[in-house]
Scaffold this active site. Structure first.
Site, PDB file in Angstrom:
ATOM      1  N   GLU A 201     -36.545  52.450  75.719  1.00 36.94           N
ATOM      2  CA  GLU A 201     -37.081  51.153  75.332  1.00 36.94           C
ATOM      3  C   GLU A 201     -36.203  50.455  74.305  1.00 36.94           C
ATOM      4  O   GLU A 201     -36.168  49.229  74.243  1.00 36.94           O
ATOM      5  CB  GLU A 201     -38.516  51.362  74.818  1.00 36.94           C
TER       6      GLU A 201
ATOM      7  N   HIS B 292     -42.169  52.613  76.352  1.00 37.32           N
ATOM      8  CA  HIS B 292     -42.221  52.898  74.922  1.00 37.32           C
ATOM      9  C   HIS B 292     -42.638  54.352  74.692  1.00 37.32           C
ATOM     10  O   HIS B 292     -42.027  55.080  73.889  1.00 37.32           O
ATOM     11  CB  HIS B 292     -43.234  51.939  74.295  1.00 37.32           C
TER      12      HIS B 292
END
Length: 349
Positions: free
Chosen positions: A19, A316
Site C-alpha cells: 500500500e 492496507h
C-alpha cells in the site's frame, strides 16, 4: 549527556511496498520500540503525490524518539529515508502536540503497543486532530478498539477533552494505560446476536439541519434502523466539522463506522457512505470490520497468536502483515470462507 550504545544492525524496511503509505512507518516504529530493534526505512511513501515524511509522520517519529531516547537520522520534512535506534521504553506522563490537524489516534497507534506492555503505567495527552478522514476516529478508538485491547489484558482508557476536525485541528484526548506483562491471544470468529444499532452525529459550527438530514438517511437506509440517534453540537475546538458515527453492538464485539463531512459534499452523500459500510458488514455476518482487522494485527502479533473473521482483507491490511512478519517469527494466514468472509490466523513460524 546521551549514553553510548552498542551499534546495532539495522533492519531495513521498504516504505514503498504494498500500500506504500504512512502505516508502514508507524508499524515499524511501534515494533522497533517493542523489540528494541534499530530500523532503517527507505523509499518512504515513494509513490505518493507528496512523497517522504509529512508533518503527521514526523509527529509519530518524534513521539517515539522521546519515549525511548532514540537516536534518529533523517527526521525532516520530505525525507525518504529514516534511521531509528531506540533505547529502552520509558513509561510515564507525556504530552504531544502535533501542531497541525494531524491525527492524534495515529500517533497513539505508534506508541500504544510498547506502553501496553511496559513495566509501569503511563498517561498521554495528545493534541491535534481527533476526527480525521483516513484515520481511526475517537469513537472507533474508545468503543471498538480499546475494549478488545482490554480483553487481551492491557487496561487502556481514553477521554475526549475536545474534538478537533480536519483541517483546523485543535482537538485533545487523554489516555491512561495500565499495561499487561504480556498480551493474551484473541480469537474473534463469531459476533453473536445483534444487540443494537445507534447513530450519533457530531457537528461543529455548521447548521443543525445538516445533522438532521444525515440521521434521516441512516433511518431510511439501515435495516434494522438505528434504535437511537442523537446530535451533539460541539462548541470547543477550532473550525467547522461534521462526523457521522454508527455503532453496531453485538454480543461479542462492537463495531464503529464513521463518515466525515467535506466541503461541497452533500450531507446525504456522507451518511449514505456510512450506511453502505454498515450494510456490507451486517450482510457478511463476520465480527470484525476491515479497519478494525487492520488495527488488531499488531496486538495479535505481540500476543503471539490469535484468529479473527473479517471482510476481504484490504491492501492496507496485507501490507501491515508483511511488515509485522519482518520483525517477528510469526506468519499470518488469510483464508476465504465465503464471499466477503475471511479468516485471518496468526501462529509461530
Amino acid at each position: 549527556m546521551r549514553e553510548t550504545r552498542p551499534m546495532q544492525e539495522f533492519l531495513t524496511i521498504d516504505g514503498s511496498q504494498g500500500e506504500g503509505g504512512g502505516q508502514i512507518l508507524r508499524t515499524a516504529l511501534a515494533l522497533a520500540l517493542c523489540r528494541g530493534r534499530a530500523i532503517r526505512l527507505i523509499r518512504i511513501r515513494a509513490a505518493r503525490a507528496r512523497p517522504g515524511l509529512r508533518p503527521q509522520h514526523l509527529a509519530a517519529v518524534k513521539a517515539a524518539a522521546l519515549l525511548s531516547d532514540a537516536r534518529v537520522e533523517g527526521a525532516e520534512p520530505g525525507s525518504m529515508e529514516l534511521r531509528f535506534t531506540p533505547g529502552p521504553v520509558r513509561p510515564g506522563e507525556y504530552r504531544f502536540d502535533i501542531g497541525t490537524a494531524g491525527s492524534t489516534t495515529l500517533v497513539l497507534q505508534t506508541l500504544l503497543p510498547a506502553l501496553a506492555t511496559a513495566p509501569r503505567s503511563s498517561r498521554l495527552v495528545l493534541e491535534g486532530g481527533t476526527h480525521n478522514p483516513l484515520a481511526p476516529s475517537f469513537a472507533f478508538l474508545e468503543r471498538a478498539y480499546l475494549p478488545l485491547l482490554r480483553r487481551m489484558g492491557a487496561r487502556v482508557a481514553a477521554r475526549l477533552v475536545r474534538p478537533g476536525f480536519y483541517p483546523a485541528g485543535g482537538g485533545c484526548l487523554e489516555v491512561e494505560i495500565e499495561p499487561a506483562a504480556a498480551l493474551s491471544p484473541l480469537v474473534l470468529e463469531e459476533r453473536g446476536p445483534l444487540l443494537g444499532i445507534r447513530a450519533h452525529v457530531l457537528i461543529a459550527r455548521l447548521p443543525h439541519h445538516i445533522a438532521e438530514r444525515e440521521l434521516a438517511v441512516l433511518a431510511r437506509s439501515l435495516d434494522p434502523p438505528p434504535e437511537a440517534g442523537w446530535v451533539e453540537a460541539v462548541t470547543a475546538g477550532r473550525g467547522p466539522g461534521n462526523a457521522v458515527v454508527v455503532e453496531v453492538e453485538s454480543r461479542e464485539i462492537t463495531e464503529i463506522f464513521t463518515g466525515f463531512g467535506e466541503r461541497g459534499v452533500p450531507a446525504e452523500t456522507v451518511a449514505a457512505g456510512v450506511a453502505g459500510a454498515v450494510r456490507r458488514y451486517l450482510a457478511a455476518g463476520v465480527p470484525v470490520g476491515e479497519h478494525l482487522a487492520d488495527q488488531l494485527l499488531l496486538p495479535l502479533a505481540l500476543a503471539g497468536g490469535g484468529a479473527l473473521r473479517t471482510l476481504r482483507p484490504t491492501r492496507h491490511t496485507l501490507t501491515n502483515m508483511a511488515v509485522i512478519e519482518r520483525f517477528l517469527p510469526l506468519r499470518f494466514r488469510s483464508e476465504e470462507i465465503a464471499a466477503d468472509d475471511w479468516r485471518i490466523t496468526l501462529a509461530g513460524d
